[in-house]
Design an enzyme around this catalytic site. Structure first.
Site, mmCIF file in Angstrom:
data_model
loop_
_atom_site.group_PDB
_atom_site.id
_atom_site.type_symbol
_atom_site.label_atom_id
_atom_site.label_comp_id
_atom_site.label_asym_id
_atom_site.label_seq_id
_atom_site.Cartn_x
_atom_site.Cartn_y
_atom_site.Cartn_z
ATOM 1 N N LYS A 1 0.810 -1.221 0.000
ATOM 2 C CA LYS A 1 0.000 0.000 0.000
ATOM 3 C C LYS A 1 0.840 1.267 0.000
ATOM 4 O O LYS A 1 0.345 2.332 -0.340
ATOM 5 C CB LYS A 1 -0.963 0.008 1.196
ATOM 6 C CG LYS A 1 -2.067 -1.022 1.056
ATOM 7 C CD LYS A 1 -3.213 -0.738 1.999
ATOM 8 C CE LYS A 1 -4.392 -1.653 1.703
ATOM 9 N NZ LYS A 1 -5.479 -1.479 2.661
ATOM 10 N N LYS B 1 -4.445 -10.999 -6.008
ATOM 11 C CA LYS B 1 -5.719 -11.296 -5.324
ATOM 12 C C LYS B 1 -6.832 -10.348 -5.783
ATOM 13 O O LYS B 1 -6.559 -9.216 -6.187
ATOM 14 C CB LYS B 1 -5.543 -11.243 -3.801
ATOM 15 C CG LYS B 1 -5.453 -9.867 -3.226
ATOM 16 C CD LYS B 1 -5.668 -9.850 -1.711
ATOM 17 C CE LYS B 1 -5.632 -8.396 -1.274
ATOM 18 N NZ LYS B 1 -5.891 -8.115 0.095
ATOM 19 N N LYS C 1 -10.893 -5.016 -3.409
ATOM 20 C CA LYS C 1 -11.913 -3.962 -3.440
ATOM 21 C C LYS C 1 -11.429 -2.759 -4.231
ATOM 22 O O LYS C 1 -12.214 -2.011 -4.779
ATOM 23 C CB LYS C 1 -12.162 -3.433 -2.018
ATOM 24 C CG LYS C 1 -12.789 -4.374 -1.054
ATOM 25 C CD LYS C 1 -13.050 -3.603 0.257
ATOM 26 C CE LYS C 1 -13.197 -4.523 1.430
ATOM 27 N NZ LYS C 1 -12.044 -4.498 2.349
#
Ligand code: TYM
Length: 328
Positions: free
Chosen positions: A111, A192, A195
């Site tokens: 991130k 993966k 969202k």
């Protein structure tokens, strides 16, 4: 009865990965455990969020828990920021964490990569997650496998605290489901399903309309073999679709391989799409019934009250063990 805790971030619309990796297990586990399911909005703000979107996502996530089958008479559903003990114990757990171990977390690395303004809270995210879990004397944490590193750290922090101060925290076990623990992107099946993927075709959202779901699955990346076989390394796209089908039906991966011998990807994809729609449609219908209801607010009020009661007790013990505040 043993306690389960798990959390989901309201950082975007919930995906099929969140459902199959986490929420589906929650529904089964509530029968046998004292369960706490938390909408971790304080975790979501470790990266920038739009105020109104965040509000909507929180409510949507709460409604999806209930629509998926979480029963408020069996489990406690609440919003993290409505139980202040989380950030309070989160701070305490930060005092037990080392910067080096936090910098090694892959979620932090992913991130923060390539960004020049990274909040310090993104780094100290795992001690808050540890606090979430430790406040409830949790023995088991059901998660998808991207969270196992955070949970290992939670166990280390609990043990570190217990050894240094007093034996207060239960050291939790990790529970990753056998199938569905890692649902991959439909477009890049080595990543993966997330969202926050920019490519809308990569992710199935729990509230996607049936036609949209079908379209996304039909355009999922596979390969040119035409063989339905589970081989994550060489056939990641097909393997991912097989995992999705197995998680949405009672079929095992072996049974799926057998069933689709000599059958092309067209029929296989259609069946995957049908299975996903059959899984999500009843949840969507129930979601629309409860999203604007007073019942949802009542359940969340009650959840926050109950969670606070338990959490405050653990927090008081931890403060006392460290010598914080006064003796009362
Ligand atoms: P979050 O919000 O990213 O994801 C919520 C849950 O969904 C699982 N998951 C997946 N499972 C399978 N395939 C996928 N593609 C997939 N994507 C997500 C996650 O593993 C997770 O179980 N740090 C946590 C939130 C959290 C938490 C906690 C969890 C905060 N405090 C305490 C457990 C206990 C997170 O970011 O999850």
């Amino acid at each position: 009865m043993e306690t389960i805790f798990s959390g989901i971030q309201p950082s975007g619309s919930l995906t099929l990965g969140n459902y199959l990796g986490a929420m589906k297990q929650f529904v089964e586990l509530q029968e046998d455990y004292d369960c706490y399911f938390c909408i971790v909005d304080e975790h979501a703000i470790t990266v920038p969020q739009e105020r109104l979107k965040l509000r909507n996502n929180i409510r949507e996530l709460a409604a999806l828990h209930l629509a998926s089958g979480i029963d408020h008479n069996k489990a406690t559903l609440f919003i993290q920021s409505e139980v202040p003990a989380h950030t309070q114990l989160g701070w305490i757990m930060q005092t037990q964490s080392y910067i080096g171990e936090l910098e090694r977390m892959t979620q932090f690395k992913d991130k923060s990569a390539g960004k020049n303004a990274v909040s310090s809270a993104l780094l100290t995210y795992p001690p808050l997650m540890a606090a979430d879990i430790l406040l409830y004397n949790t023995s088991l944490v059901p998660v998808g496998n991207d969270q196992t590193q955070h949970l290992e750290l939670t166990r280390d922090l609990a043990e570190r605290f217990n050894n240094k101060y007093n034996d207060i925290f239960t050291v939790p076990q990790i529970k990753v489901s056998e199938v569905g623990a890692r649902i991959m992107s439909l477009q890049e099946p080595t990543k993966k399903m997330s969202k926050s993927d920019q490519n809308q075709k990569a992710t199935i959202y729990m509230l996607d309309e049936p036609k949209r779901i079908e379209k996304k699955i039909k355009s999922a990346v596979t390969d040119s073999d035409g063989v339905v076989q589970f081989d994550k390394e060489n056939k990641p796209g097909v393997s991912n679709l097989m995992t999705i089908l197995a998680s949405c039906t009672n079929l095992t991966l072996d049974q799926i391989e057998e069933k689709y011998q000599g059958v092309g990807y067209g029929q296989f994809k259609q069946d995957v799409a049908d299975a996903v729609v059959a899984t999500l449609k009843p949840i969507q219908d129930r979601y629309h019934e409860i999203i604007d209801s007073q019942e949802l607010d009542d359940i969340l009020d009650h959840g926050a009250e109950k969670a606070s009661r338990i959490a405050n007790k653990t927090l008081a013990k931890a403060k006392k063990a460290m010598g914080l505040g006064r003796v009362k």
